[in-house]
Structure formats: C-alpha cells, structure tokens
Design an enzyme around this catalytic site. Structure first.
Site, short mmCIF file in Angstrom:
data_model
loop_
_atom_site.label_atom_id
_atom_site.label_comp_id
_atom_site.label_asym_id
_atom_site.label_seq_id
_atom_site.Cartn_x
_atom_site.Cartn_y
_atom_site.Cartn_z
N LYS A 1 0.82 -1.22 0.00
CA LYS A 1 0.00 0.00 0.00
C LYS A 1 0.85 1.27 0.00
O LYS A 1 0.36 2.34 -0.33
CB LYS A 1 -0.94 0.01 1.21
CG LYS A 1 -1.88 -1.19 1.22
CD LYS A 1 -3.32 -0.79 1.24
CE LYS A 1 -4.23 -1.97 0.97
NZ LYS A 1 -5.61 -1.72 1.20
N THR B 1 -7.81 9.48 5.23
CA THR B 1 -8.25 8.19 4.71
C THR B 1 -8.87 7.37 5.83
O THR B 1 -8.76 7.73 7.00
CB THR B 1 -7.10 7.41 4.04
OG1 THR B 1 -7.66 6.34 3.27
CG2 THR B 1 -6.13 6.82 5.07
N SER C 1 -8.25 -0.23 7.83
CA SER C 1 -8.07 -1.11 8.99
C SER C 1 -6.60 -1.21 9.37
O SER C 1 -6.27 -1.78 10.39
CB SER C 1 -8.62 -2.51 8.68
OG SER C 1 -7.87 -3.10 7.64
N GLN D 1 -1.22 3.14 7.54
CA GLN D 1 0.22 3.31 7.77
C GLN D 1 0.90 3.93 6.55
O GLN D 1 1.77 4.78 6.68
CB GLN D 1 0.85 1.95 8.07
CG GLN D 1 0.44 1.37 9.41
CD GLN D 1 0.99 -0.03 9.59
OE1 GLN D 1 2.18 -0.21 9.75
NE2 GLN D 1 0.12 -1.03 9.56
N ASP E 1 3.43 -16.89 -16.66
CA ASP E 1 2.16 -17.31 -17.25
C ASP E 1 0.98 -16.70 -16.51
O ASP E 1 -0.11 -16.56 -17.07
CB ASP E 1 2.04 -18.83 -17.19
CG ASP E 1 3.11 -19.54 -18.01
OD1 ASP E 1 3.18 -19.26 -19.22
OD2 ASP E 1 3.87 -20.33 -17.43
N GLY F 1 -9.69 -4.24 -3.98
CA GLY F 1 -9.53 -4.35 -5.43
C GLY F 1 -8.44 -3.49 -6.05
O GLY F 1 -8.18 -3.60 -7.25
N ASP G 1 -17.28 -11.15 -1.86
CA ASP G 1 -17.99 -10.19 -2.73
C ASP G 1 -17.34 -10.06 -4.10
O ASP G 1 -18.03 -9.93 -5.12
CB ASP G 1 -18.09 -8.82 -2.05
CG ASP G 1 -16.73 -8.25 -1.69
OD1 ASP G 1 -16.33 -7.24 -2.28
OD2 ASP G 1 -16.05 -8.83 -0.82
N ASN H 1 2.40 -7.08 8.09
CA ASN H 1 2.09 -6.40 9.35
C ASN H 1 1.14 -7.25 10.18
O ASN H 1 -0.08 -7.08 10.16
CB ASN H 1 1.48 -5.02 9.07
CG ASN H 1 2.50 -4.10 8.42
OD1 ASN H 1 3.68 -4.13 8.77
ND2 ASN H 1 2.07 -3.31 7.46
#
Length: 316
Positions: free
Chosen positions: A55, A77, A80, A85, A174, A183, A212, A308
């Site tokens: 991230k 932002t 969780s 961080q 591949d 996502g 989902d 983490n």
C-alpha cells in the site's frame, strides 16, 4: 472510471514518480513450495516494502500527485491498517498532515504504527459506514483531501508497480495472482500484466467468508458482504466503481479459500520461506495450493501483499 484503460506510459510515469519513496522488493522462490503446487512460484515480497505492505506504493503516488494547495490542507483516509500506515508515512515524507480513521476492530499493532508515523488517528465503529461518516466529519472540519485505499486511480496505478517490477524480474510469467479485498492491488496488477506481460493471466484469491469480489466477477456488478468474519483482516472491504471495470475487463478468475486454507498457507510461508507474512498475504498462495490443476507446470507470480501481523495473536 476513464473510458479507456490507463496506458503503459501512465504506469511508467507512476513507477518513476514513486521510485524515491518505495523499496524495490525482492522476488523469492522455494523449491519446496513449488513441489506442493507443481508450479514454478515467484513470490513478490511486498511484506518487505516500507511500512510492511504494497500500500506504500499507492499512497506515495496519491500524495505525490497532490497540488500545492491540497498539500496545505493535508490528507485523510479510512483503513483497517496497512493503507493507514502507508498514508501516514507518505504524508510524513511530504511534510503534510495525515488524518486517519481506523475501525475499533483494527489490530493494535497497526494503530500504534500509524501513530508512530505521525498520523492523527480517529477510532470509528467497525463498519464501512462508520468509517465513512467519521471521514466526512474530518473533511468538513479540515478540508483535507480524501485518499481512497483502493478505489482511486492514482492509488491503483501505484499498486500496479509491484507487478511491473515482478514482470521486469520474471518477464515470461504465465500468471500473476494477488489477494483481493478492496480491489486496488488486483486492478493495478491486472493493468501491469496487460501492458508489461507476455500473455500473462491474472487471478486473485479471496476468503470464502468475504466473497464479494468472487460474486461480482460473475454477476458483472459490485456486490456487498453483509457479514465478514475472516482472519484476513485486510480483505474485509469491497470493490469500487473505479477498480471494478478494470477487474471485470482484465481478471481471468477469482478463487475462494477457507479460513483453514489461509492459515495453512500462511504457516507454509513462515516455515519454508522464513519470512513474516500477514493472513491477507497468504490468501493468494492458498488459492494456488487449492487450484493446482490451473497452475500446474506454469510460472506463477504471487504478490505477497504485506507482513504487518500482530505477533501476539498468530492464528497458528
């Protein structure tokens, strides 16, 4: 979502922009894990990224893309943990304020890390609605620019740079497989494979208890989880209107894995590769272990999304 996919040049520009702020993480292999799966596995170790997760890439690009006026008011932002961080650290590097909303279910180790990086933490209730309401209050009070953990193009393109590096190191993959929660990593990786890969398929692993994205890929519309109970705390969010069209167009399949399969995969990585990965990270490898017929005799890049983990609360 733009009418057309972001270009190869867009990704190259982002890679160059964030290079001073991120690590180029290693790609590790394990003959033992290859043996378990019948595939050649290449683990892109974003657990060794700054702040311990991929991230950092999206946050660095989002912060670097701000105007001077936006920088004056800082960023906000909700997360969780890992994006929280990342934003705190990216904001610190840019010398701007970071307001971070974290649910009361976030691991204490992640809350502590955000504070260490200089983020101003607000604790909210556990649901996405709780997080969003707390975020709106901060925006009203401060004028801070909202950075979405996974559904903002600057963030998605930043996350895609991990897969670009993986393909630079192993050009003839591949397949690439990532975990999927919000996502952003999956969409960014799919763009990277589309522009930099050579006929490289893209997959994701997802907890069966938070399925989902699996359902969305089949229904063609964004789906919701009403109840989520998974050890993979980083994958409890859902797809968004910016990343979902990319995923729908470029992702080949999403595989579901059980809690026991996630924990077993995590343990294999710890024991065999001697690296610390968090449960969310193990989901992609768990999906490969479960679907060996799909990956047999193939060269497969697995994005290890982060490391983490609360060492006082391991699932095994």
């Amino acid at each position: 979502m733009p009418d057309q996919l972001p270009s190869k040049q867009d990704l190259i520009d982002v890679q160059n922009r964030i290079a001073p702020f991120v690590h180029r993480t290693p790609v590790l292999t394990s003959q033992t894990l290859n043996g378990f799966t019948g595939a050649q596995l290449f683990f892109k170790c974003e657990n060794l990224q700054k702040m311990g997760a991929f991230k950092m890439r999206g946050a660095a690009n989002a912060v670097a893309s701000l105007t001077e006026e936006q920088k004056q008011k800082g960023v906000v932002t909700h997360s969780s943990g890992n994006f929280a961080q990342a934003v705190a650290l990216a904001a610190k590097a840019a010398n701007i304020s970071a307001f971070i909303v974290m649910p009361n279910t976030a691991p204490k180790v992640k809350v502590a890390a955000v504070k260490e990086y200089g983020g101003q933490v607000t604790i909210s209730g556990p649901t996405l609605k709780d997080r969003e309401e707390a975020t709106k209050k901060i925006i009203t009070a401060t004028g801070a620019r909202f950075l979405h953990p996974s559904n903002q193009l600057e963030v998605i393109l930043g996350q895609g740079t991990a897969a670009i590096e993986l393909l630079e190191d192993v050009p003839d993959l591949d397949a690439i497989i990532t975990p999927v929660g919000g996502g952003g990593l999956l969409a960014g990786s799919a763009l990277a494979a589309h522009h930099f890969g050579m006929d490289c398929n893209v997959y994701a692993g997802e907890p069966a208890n938070a399925d989902d994205a699996y359902r969305a890929l089949r229904s063609g519309k964004i789906e919701t989880n009403h109840k989520v109970n998974t050890v993979a705390d980083g994958l409890k969010t859902q797809l968004g209107d910016v990343n979902f069209p990319i995923i729908l167009q470029l992702v080949d399949d999403i595989f579901l894995v059980s809690e026991a399969e996630i924990i077993a995969a995590m343990r294999h990585i710890w024991e065999r590769m001697k690296i610390i990965v968090e449960p969310s990270s193990a989901v992609a490898f768990a999906a490969v272990l479960k679907n060996t017929t799909v990956f047999k005799d193939k060269k497969v890049g697995i994005v290890i999304s982060g490391g983490n983990v609360d060492l006082s609360n391991l699932p095994f």
